[in-house]
Design an enzyme around this catalytic site. Structure first.
Site, PDB file in Angstrom:
ATOM      1  N   GLU A   1      28.317 111.063  35.071  1.00 28.35           N
ATOM      2  CA  GLU A   1      28.698 109.966  34.284  1.00 28.35           C
ATOM      3  C   GLU A   1      29.385 108.758  35.043  1.00 28.35           C
ATOM      4  O   GLU A   1      30.427 108.716  35.579  1.00 28.35           O
ATOM      5  CB  GLU A   1      30.225 110.433  33.501  1.00 28.35           C
ATOM      6  CG  GLU A   1      29.888 111.818  32.840  1.00 28.35           C
ATOM      7  CD  GLU A   1      30.867 111.612  31.545  1.00 28.35           C
ATOM      8  OE1 GLU A   1      30.425 111.710  30.321  1.00 28.35           O
ATOM      9  OE2 GLU A   1      32.071 111.638  31.786  1.00 28.35           O
TER      10      GLU A   1
ATOM     11  N   GLU B   1      38.229 109.685  33.600  1.00 29.99           N
ATOM     12  CA  GLU B   1      39.528 109.257  33.077  1.00 29.99           C
ATOM     13  C   GLU B   1      40.681 110.175  33.753  1.00 29.99           C
ATOM     14  O   GLU B   1      41.833 109.614  33.715  1.00 29.99           O
ATOM     15  CB  GLU B   1      39.451 109.290  31.428  1.00 29.99           C
ATOM     16  CG  GLU B   1      38.685 108.351  30.793  1.00 29.99           C
ATOM     17  CD  GLU B   1      37.889 108.599  29.606  1.00 29.99           C
ATOM     18  OE1 GLU B   1      38.325 109.655  28.910  1.00 29.99           O
ATOM     19  OE2 GLU B   1      37.005 108.189  29.081  1.00 29.99           O
TER      20      GLU B   1
ATOM     21  N   GLY C   1      31.847 104.277  27.567  1.00 34.69           N
ATOM     22  CA  GLY C   1      32.393 103.628  26.529  1.00 34.69           C
ATOM     23  C   GLY C   1      32.263 102.083  26.678  1.00 34.69           C
ATOM     24  O   GLY C   1      32.882 101.216  25.808  1.00 34.69           O
TER      25      GLY C   1
ATOM     26  N   HIS D   1      36.989 114.765  34.577  1.00 33.70           N
ATOM     27  CA  HIS D   1      36.437 113.708  33.940  1.00 33.70           C
ATOM     28  C   HIS D   1      36.975 112.204  34.664  1.00 33.70           C
ATOM     29  O   HIS D   1      38.259 112.299  35.101  1.00 33.70           O
ATOM     30  CB  HIS D   1      36.972 113.694  32.681  1.00 33.70           C
ATOM     31  CG  HIS D   1      36.125 112.554  31.788  1.00 33.70           C
ATOM     32  ND1 HIS D   1      36.450 111.351  31.653  1.00 33.70           N
ATOM     33  CD2 HIS D   1      35.067 112.767  31.062  1.00 33.70           C
ATOM     34  CE1 HIS D   1      35.609 110.691  30.953  1.00 33.70           C
ATOM     35  NE2 HIS D   1      34.515 111.305  30.327  1.00 33.70           N
TER      36      HIS D   1
ATOM     37  N   ASN E   1      32.589 115.320  24.013  1.00 35.00           N
ATOM     38  CA  ASN E   1      33.916 115.291  24.583  1.00 35.00           C
ATOM     39  C   ASN E   1      34.515 114.251  23.529  1.00 35.00           C
ATOM     40  O   ASN E   1      34.494 113.095  23.458  1.00 35.00           O
ATOM     41  CB  ASN E   1      33.898 114.454  25.868  1.00 35.00           C
ATOM     42  CG  ASN E   1      35.271 114.399  26.454  1.00 35.00           C
ATOM     43  OD1 ASN E   1      36.162 114.717  25.814  1.00 35.00           O
ATOM     44  ND2 ASN E   1      35.152 113.725  27.526  1.00 35.00           N
ATOM     45  N   TRP E   2      35.385 114.656  22.856  1.00 35.19           N
ATOM     46  CA  TRP E   2      36.216 114.010  21.619  1.00 35.19           C
ATOM     47  C   TRP E   2      37.349 113.141  22.276  1.00 35.19           C
ATOM     48  O   TRP E   2      37.924 112.407  21.603  1.00 35.19           O
ATOM     49  CB  TRP E   2      36.638 114.985  20.440  1.00 35.19           C
ATOM     50  CG  TRP E   2      35.860 115.572  19.580  1.00 35.19           C
ATOM     51  CD1 TRP E   2      34.344 115.688  20.073  1.00 35.19           C
ATOM     52  CD2 TRP E   2      35.659 116.612  18.608  1.00 35.19           C
ATOM     53  NE1 TRP E   2      33.557 116.570  19.051  1.00 35.19           N
ATOM     54  CE2 TRP E   2      34.555 117.058  18.329  1.00 35.19           C
ATOM     55  CE3 TRP E   2      36.942 117.029  18.084  1.00 35.19           C
ATOM     56  CZ2 TRP E   2      34.383 118.016  17.176  1.00 35.19           C
ATOM     57  CZ3 TRP E   2      36.729 118.020  16.942  1.00 35.19           C
ATOM     58  CH2 TRP E   2      35.417 118.522  16.402  1.00 35.19           C
ATOM     59  N   LYS E   3      37.749 113.474  23.472  1.00 32.87           N
ATOM     60  CA  LYS E   3      38.748 112.875  24.310  1.00 32.87           C
ATOM     61  C   LYS E   3      40.089 113.007  23.147  1.00 32.87           C
ATOM     62  O   LYS E   3      40.017 113.890  22.546  1.00 32.87           O
ATOM     63  CB  LYS E   3      38.423 111.264  24.602  1.00 32.87           C
ATOM     64  CG  LYS E   3      37.012 111.365  25.403  1.00 32.87           C
ATOM     65  CD  LYS E   3      36.467 109.969  25.776  1.00 32.87           C
ATOM     66  CE  LYS E   3      35.184 110.124  26.562  1.00 32.87           C
ATOM     67  NZ  LYS E   3      34.848 108.961  27.278  1.00 32.87           N
TER      68      LYS E   3
ATOM     69  N   GLY F   1      30.791 110.927  24.464  1.00 22.26           N
ATOM     70  CA  GLY F   1      31.800 110.295  23.850  1.00 22.26           C
ATOM     71  C   GLY F   1      31.995 109.991  22.657  1.00 22.26           C
ATOM     72  O   GLY F   1      31.706 110.861  21.683  1.00 22.26           O
ATOM     73  N   GLY F   2      31.958 108.557  22.551  1.00 20.48           N
ATOM     74  CA  GLY F   2      32.036 108.067  21.116  1.00 20.48           C
ATOM     75  C   GLY F   2      30.894 108.565  20.051  1.00 20.48           C
ATOM     76  O   GLY F   2      31.465 108.760  19.007  1.00 20.48           O
TER      77      GLY F   2
ATOM     78  N   SER G   1      27.651 106.311  27.196  1.00 24.88           N
ATOM     79  CA  SER G   1      27.001 105.496  26.123  1.00 24.88           C
ATOM     80  C   SER G   1      25.936 105.957  25.734  1.00 24.88           C
ATOM     81  O   SER G   1      24.867 105.458  25.682  1.00 24.88           O
ATOM     82  CB  SER G   1      26.941 103.933  26.611  1.00 24.88           C
ATOM     83  OG  SER G   1      28.166 103.245  27.021  1.00 24.88           O
TER      84      SER G   1
HETATM   85  P1  13P Z   1      30.847 107.610  25.881  1.00 28.77           P
HETATM   86  O1  13P Z   1      29.757 108.332  25.346  1.00 28.77           O
HETATM   87  O2  13P Z   1      31.747 107.122  24.822  1.00 28.77           O
HETATM   88  O3  13P Z   1      30.396 106.390  26.675  1.00 28.77           O
HETATM   89  O4  13P Z   1      31.826 108.422  26.741  1.00 28.77           O
HETATM   90  C1  13P Z   1      31.063 109.157  27.807  1.00 28.77           C
HETATM   91  C2  13P Z   1      32.033 110.356  28.238  1.00 28.77           C
HETATM   92  O5  13P Z   1      32.997 109.977  28.831  1.00 28.77           O
HETATM   93  C3  13P Z   1      31.685 111.521  27.858  1.00 28.77           C
HETATM   94  O6  13P Z   1      32.805 112.428  28.714  1.00 28.77           O
END
Ligand code: 13P
Length: 256
Positions: A172, A102, A178, A100, A14-16, A239-240, A218
């Site tokens: 999640e 967010e 994050g 998600h 997920n590149w956000k 994510g990251g 994470s």
């Molecule tokens: P991180 O891997 O950066 O913690 O993000 C997880 C995430 O929200 C994937 O959708």
């Protein structure tokens, strides 16, 4: 992986709100070198809308799949700034991330909205990746079980057994996103087993055993193998660590 499971693992990046088309092209070319032929894991890239077409073109002759990060539930109309299932399907997306944390926190998405989007995605032949997870406050006040159950039931309400079995759920925990704070593999396994039990109550055991449940929050090359080795964890939503080819490739390899 330490446990043999009948479900195929799925690892999605997920590149956000990251990567221009130029950055996305570099990243996909690097990922392709290692993962173009990967058949043991479903590898999914979820770039921002603006890079979907470019990424789609780059992965056509590979086993890598494409996903969007959101969509509207209506087919078309006066919804400025939104995109429909058909629009992302046209770019060869097979997956779409829905609900998600967010989106829930910053854009007011409720279980009811996520449910409408999930139904619209399935109707358009997209596989929804439906996200659920508790906040730190909810966990510390002993409400984790109730919160996760309510999100799963509400987001997946009214789905047929077949649609449920084909959906992907991402657990999640908000406090792990994050933050560098991963849920321990035991903590994650406990919630994954709980989610599978909720699906069994909503449908039956066969459906519960078919549905894939990813862990997200994470995930890094150093903790992926242990998490993915747990009996009810079927891969990850990253994510990251998905923004860099080397770490993403290592995480995918940890799922094999
Ligand atoms: P991180 O891997 O950066 O913690 O993000 C997880 C995430 O929200 C994937 O959708």
């Amino acid at each position: 992986m330490t446990v043999s499971k009948s479900r195929k693992p799925i690892v999605a990046g997920n590149w956000k709100m990251n990567k221009t088309v130029a950055d996305a092209t570099d990243l996909v070319n690097a990922i392709k070198r290692d993962l173009a032929g990967c058949k043991e894991v479903d590898v999914v890239l979820c770039p921002p809308f603006t890079a979907l077409k470019a990424v789609s073109d780059l992965i056509t002759e590979t086993h890598i799949d494409l996903g969007a990060q959101n969509m509207h539930w209506e087919k078309n109309g006066a919804f400025t700034g939104e995109v429909s299932a058909e629009m992302i399907r046209e770019l060869y997306c097979h997956y779409v991330i829905l609900g998600h944390s967010e989106r829930r926190a910053y854009f007011g998405e409720t279980d009811e909205i996520v449910n409408k989007k999930t139904k619209a995605a399935l109707e358009a032949n997209l596989t929804p990746i439906v996200c659920v997870g508790e906040t730190l406050d909810e966990r510390e006040s002993g409400r984790m079980t109730e919160v996760v159950q309510t999100q799963v039931r509400g987001s997946l309400k009214g789905l047929s057994a077949r649609d449920l079995a084909e959906s992907v759920i991402a657990y999640e925990p908000v406090w792990a996103i994050g933050t560098g704070k991963t849920a321990s593999s035991e903590q994650a396994q406990e919630v994954h087993a709980l989610i599978r039990k909720v699906i069994e109550d909503m449908a039956d055991e066969a459906v519960a055993q078919s549905v894939r449940i990813q862990y997200g929050g994470s995930v890094k090359p150093g903790n992926a193998a242990e998490l993915f080795g747990m009996p009810d964890i079927d891969g990850g939503l990253i994510g990251g660590a998905a923004l860099e080819a080397r770490s993403f490739i290592e995480i995918v390899r940890a799922a094999i």
